[in-house]
Design a protein around this motif. Structure first.
Motif, PDB file in Angstrom:
ATOM      1  N   LEU A   1       7.850  -4.460   8.570  1.00  0.00           N
ATOM      2  CA  LEU A   1       7.835  -3.027   8.289  1.00  0.00           C
ATOM      3  C   LEU A   1       7.286  -2.754   6.891  1.00  0.00           C
ATOM      4  O   LEU A   1       6.453  -1.855   6.702  1.00  0.00           O
ATOM      5  CB  LEU A   1       9.243  -2.434   8.423  1.00  0.00           C
ATOM      6  CG  LEU A   1       9.371  -0.954   8.061  1.00  0.00           C
ATOM      7  CD1 LEU A   1       8.543  -0.088   9.002  1.00  0.00           C
ATOM      8  CD2 LEU A   1      10.830  -0.532   8.069  1.00  0.00           C
ATOM      9  N   ARG A   2       7.721  -3.522   5.918  1.00  0.00           N
ATOM     10  CA  ARG A   2       7.240  -3.338   4.547  1.00  0.00           C
ATOM     11  C   ARG A   2       5.752  -3.622   4.441  1.00  0.00           C
ATOM     12  O   ARG A   2       5.017  -2.910   3.748  1.00  0.00           O
ATOM     13  CB  ARG A   2       8.026  -4.222   3.586  1.00  0.00           C
ATOM     14  CG  ARG A   2       9.434  -3.718   3.382  1.00  0.00           C
ATOM     15  CD  ARG A   2      10.214  -4.577   2.430  1.00  0.00           C
ATOM     16  NE  ARG A   2      11.562  -4.037   2.266  1.00  0.00           N
ATOM     17  CZ  ARG A   2      12.509  -4.644   1.588  1.00  0.00           C
ATOM     18  NH1 ARG A   2      12.271  -5.804   0.990  1.00  0.00           N
ATOM     19  NH2 ARG A   2      13.696  -4.102   1.488  1.00  0.00           N
ATOM     20  N   GLU A   3       5.280  -4.668   5.129  1.00  0.00           N
ATOM     21  CA  GLU A   3       3.847  -4.977   5.123  1.00  0.00           C
ATOM     22  C   GLU A   3       3.042  -3.852   5.764  1.00  0.00           C
ATOM     23  O   GLU A   3       1.980  -3.472   5.266  1.00  0.00           O
ATOM     24  CB  GLU A   3       3.585  -6.304   5.842  1.00  0.00           C
ATOM     25  CG  GLU A   3       4.085  -7.515   5.074  1.00  0.00           C
ATOM     26  CD  GLU A   3       4.054  -8.805   5.882  1.00  0.00           C
ATOM     27  OE1 GLU A   3       3.677  -8.778   7.089  1.00  0.00           O
ATOM     28  OE2 GLU A   3       4.433  -9.847   5.318  1.00  0.00           O
ATOM     29  N   LYS A   4       3.565  -3.300   6.856  1.00  0.00           N
ATOM     30  CA  LYS A   4       2.894  -2.194   7.544  1.00  0.00           C
ATOM     31  C   LYS A   4       2.822  -0.976   6.633  1.00  0.00           C
ATOM     32  O   LYS A   4       1.778  -0.327   6.522  1.00  0.00           O
ATOM     33  CB  LYS A   4       3.639  -1.862   8.839  1.00  0.00           C
ATOM     34  CG  LYS A   4       3.037  -0.707   9.602  1.00  0.00           C
ATOM     35  CD  LYS A   4       3.858  -0.386  10.832  1.00  0.00           C
ATOM     36  CE  LYS A   4       3.292   0.868  11.493  1.00  0.00           C
ATOM     37  NZ  LYS A   4       4.282   1.570  12.262  1.00  0.00           N
ATOM     38  N   ARG A   5       3.924  -0.644   5.983  1.00  0.00           N
ATOM     39  CA  ARG A   5       3.945   0.520   5.083  1.00  0.00           C
ATOM     40  C   ARG A   5       3.003   0.306   3.903  1.00  0.00           C
ATOM     41  O   ARG A   5       2.320   1.236   3.482  1.00  0.00           O
ATOM     42  CB  ARG A   5       5.369   0.802   4.599  1.00  0.00           C
ATOM     43  CG  ARG A   5       6.259   1.351   5.734  1.00  0.00           C
ATOM     44  CD  ARG A   5       7.639   1.713   5.254  1.00  0.00           C
ATOM     45  NE  ARG A   5       7.695   2.582   4.100  1.00  0.00           N
ATOM     46  CZ  ARG A   5       7.571   3.914   4.127  1.00  0.00           C
ATOM     47  NH1 ARG A   5       7.382   4.527   5.272  1.00  0.00           N
ATOM     48  NH2 ARG A   5       7.666   4.614   3.007  1.00  0.00           N
ATOM     49  N   ALA A   6       2.941  -0.896   3.382  1.00  0.00           N
ATOM     50  CA  ALA A   6       2.031  -1.185   2.267  1.00  0.00           C
ATOM     51  C   ALA A   6       0.581  -1.028   2.724  1.00  0.00           C
ATOM     52  O   ALA A   6      -0.258  -0.477   1.989  1.00  0.00           O
ATOM     53  CB  ALA A   6       2.274  -2.587   1.731  1.00  0.00           C
ATOM     54  N   ALA A   7       0.261  -1.487   3.943  1.00  0.00           N
ATOM     55  CA  ALA A   7      -1.097  -1.356   4.476  1.00  0.00           C
ATOM     56  C   ALA A   7      -1.470   0.105   4.685  1.00  0.00           C
ATOM     57  O   ALA A   7      -2.651   0.472   4.605  1.00  0.00           O
ATOM     58  CB  ALA A   7      -1.223  -2.139   5.784  1.00  0.00           C
TER      59      ALA A   7
ATOM     60  N   GLY B   1      -0.552   2.420   2.709  1.00  0.00           N
ATOM     61  CA  GLY B   1      -0.643   3.031   1.389  1.00  0.00           C
ATOM     62  C   GLY B   1       0.655   3.547   0.811  1.00  0.00           C
ATOM     63  O   GLY B   1       0.663   4.182  -0.236  1.00  0.00           O
ATOM     64  N   PHE B   2       1.768   3.256   1.455  1.00  0.00           N
ATOM     65  CA  PHE B   2       3.059   3.690   0.929  1.00  0.00           C
ATOM     66  C   PHE B   2       3.550   2.687  -0.103  1.00  0.00           C
ATOM     67  O   PHE B   2       3.463   1.489   0.098  1.00  0.00           O
ATOM     68  CB  PHE B   2       4.110   3.793   2.052  1.00  0.00           C
ATOM     69  CG  PHE B   2       3.837   4.915   3.017  1.00  0.00           C
ATOM     70  CD1 PHE B   2       4.113   6.220   2.674  1.00  0.00           C
ATOM     71  CD2 PHE B   2       3.302   4.634   4.262  1.00  0.00           C
ATOM     72  CE1 PHE B   2       3.866   7.240   3.574  1.00  0.00           C
ATOM     73  CE2 PHE B   2       3.045   5.648   5.168  1.00  0.00           C
ATOM     74  CZ  PHE B   2       3.333   6.962   4.818  1.00  0.00           C
ATOM     75  N   GLU B   3       4.054   3.209  -1.191  1.00  0.00           N
ATOM     76  CA  GLU B   3       4.651   2.345  -2.224  1.00  0.00           C
ATOM     77  C   GLU B   3       6.160   2.524  -2.177  1.00  0.00           C
ATOM     78  O   GLU B   3       6.648   3.634  -2.169  1.00  0.00           O
ATOM     79  CB  GLU B   3       4.131   2.724  -3.613  1.00  0.00           C
ATOM     80  CG  GLU B   3       2.679   2.356  -3.816  1.00  0.00           C
ATOM     81  CD  GLU B   3       2.241   2.632  -5.237  1.00  0.00           C
ATOM     82  OE1 GLU B   3       3.061   2.492  -6.157  1.00  0.00           O
ATOM     83  OE2 GLU B   3       1.080   2.988  -5.401  1.00  0.00           O
ATOM     84  N   ASP B   4       6.861   1.442  -2.147  1.00  0.00           N
ATOM     85  CA  ASP B   4       8.333   1.520  -2.130  1.00  0.00           C
ATOM     86  C   ASP B   4       8.890   1.289  -3.512  1.00  0.00           C
ATOM     87  O   ASP B   4       8.395   0.615  -4.321  1.00  0.00           O
ATOM     88  CB  ASP B   4       8.913   0.493  -1.151  1.00  0.00           C
ATOM     89  CG  ASP B   4       8.649   0.909   0.293  1.00  0.00           C
ATOM     90  OD1 ASP B   4       8.479   2.095   0.548  1.00  0.00           O
ATOM     91  OD2 ASP B   4       8.636   0.008   1.155  1.00  0.00           O
TER      92      ASP B   4
END
Length: 191
Positions: free
Chosen positions: A180-186, A188-191
């Motif tokens: 999920l984190r990899e998908k969000r990073a791809a 363009g979301f920054e956590d």
């Protein structure tokens, strides 16, 4: 030991166990820690603070993990802590722990928490339970091999099987979160 390193240690697999390390029976490291609860242990509601119980759980589990592994072991995770009943001032708390499962360098320790009135002869009541994962470490903090646990009873075998299920769920949860984190990073979301 970094959190990332602890998580990596938790992913070890029992099939890779070192055949040169003799197994240890469950009873070899099983222990009970007992403590009378006092006013110093209470929370704002007047019952024993959950953190006090958690510390006793970690202490007992750590002793078991150290005994089983034959040296230092650190808490890698607390999988589950269930509080079933409140503990009160004057209760004699018994924390019973044993190794349920072992991998290459880690082990799951199951803990049962019982309480009884210190001045009565009533039976103890189960007030909590927990599952913790410990990683065995050497003097430099590096992972070291642990002996396989050898279940002795049907109850021990059941606990070992349940521990393997919890391990599978831990790994699946970790993998799903990473994806999920990899998908969000791809995206363009920054956590």
């Amino acid at each position: 030991m970094s959190l990332r390193h602890k998580v990596e240690v938790m992913t070890d697999q029992a099939p890779d166990a070192d055949p040169d390390i003799a197994g240890k029976p469950t009873s070899a490291s099983r222990t009970t820690l007992s403590h009378i609860m006092t006013h110093n242990d209470t929370n704002l509601l007047g019952t024993v603070h959950g953190g006090v119980i958690m510390k006793l759980v970690d202490d007992a589990a750590g002793a078991v993990a150290g005994r089983h592994s034959g040296g230092p072991a650190v808490t890698a995770s607390m999988d589950e802590m269930a509080f079933l009943e409140p503990v009160r001032v004057g209760d004699l708390v018994h924390v019973k722990a044993q190794v349920n499962w072992t991998g290459r360098t880690s082990m799951e320790v199951g803990v049962r928490v019982l309480a009884e009135r210190w001045n009565e002869s009533t039976p103890a009541t189960q007030v909590g339970s927990a599952y913790l994962v410990f990683a065995a470490v050497d003097a430099d903090g590096k992972p070291r091999r642990v002996p396989p646990v050898v279940p002795e009873t049907e109850r021990d075998r059941r606990r070992c099987q349940e521990a393997q299920i919890r391990r599978t769920h831990r790994l699946a949860r970790r993998r799903a979160i990473r994806e999920l984190r990899e998908k969000r990073a791809a995206e363009g979301f920054e956590d």
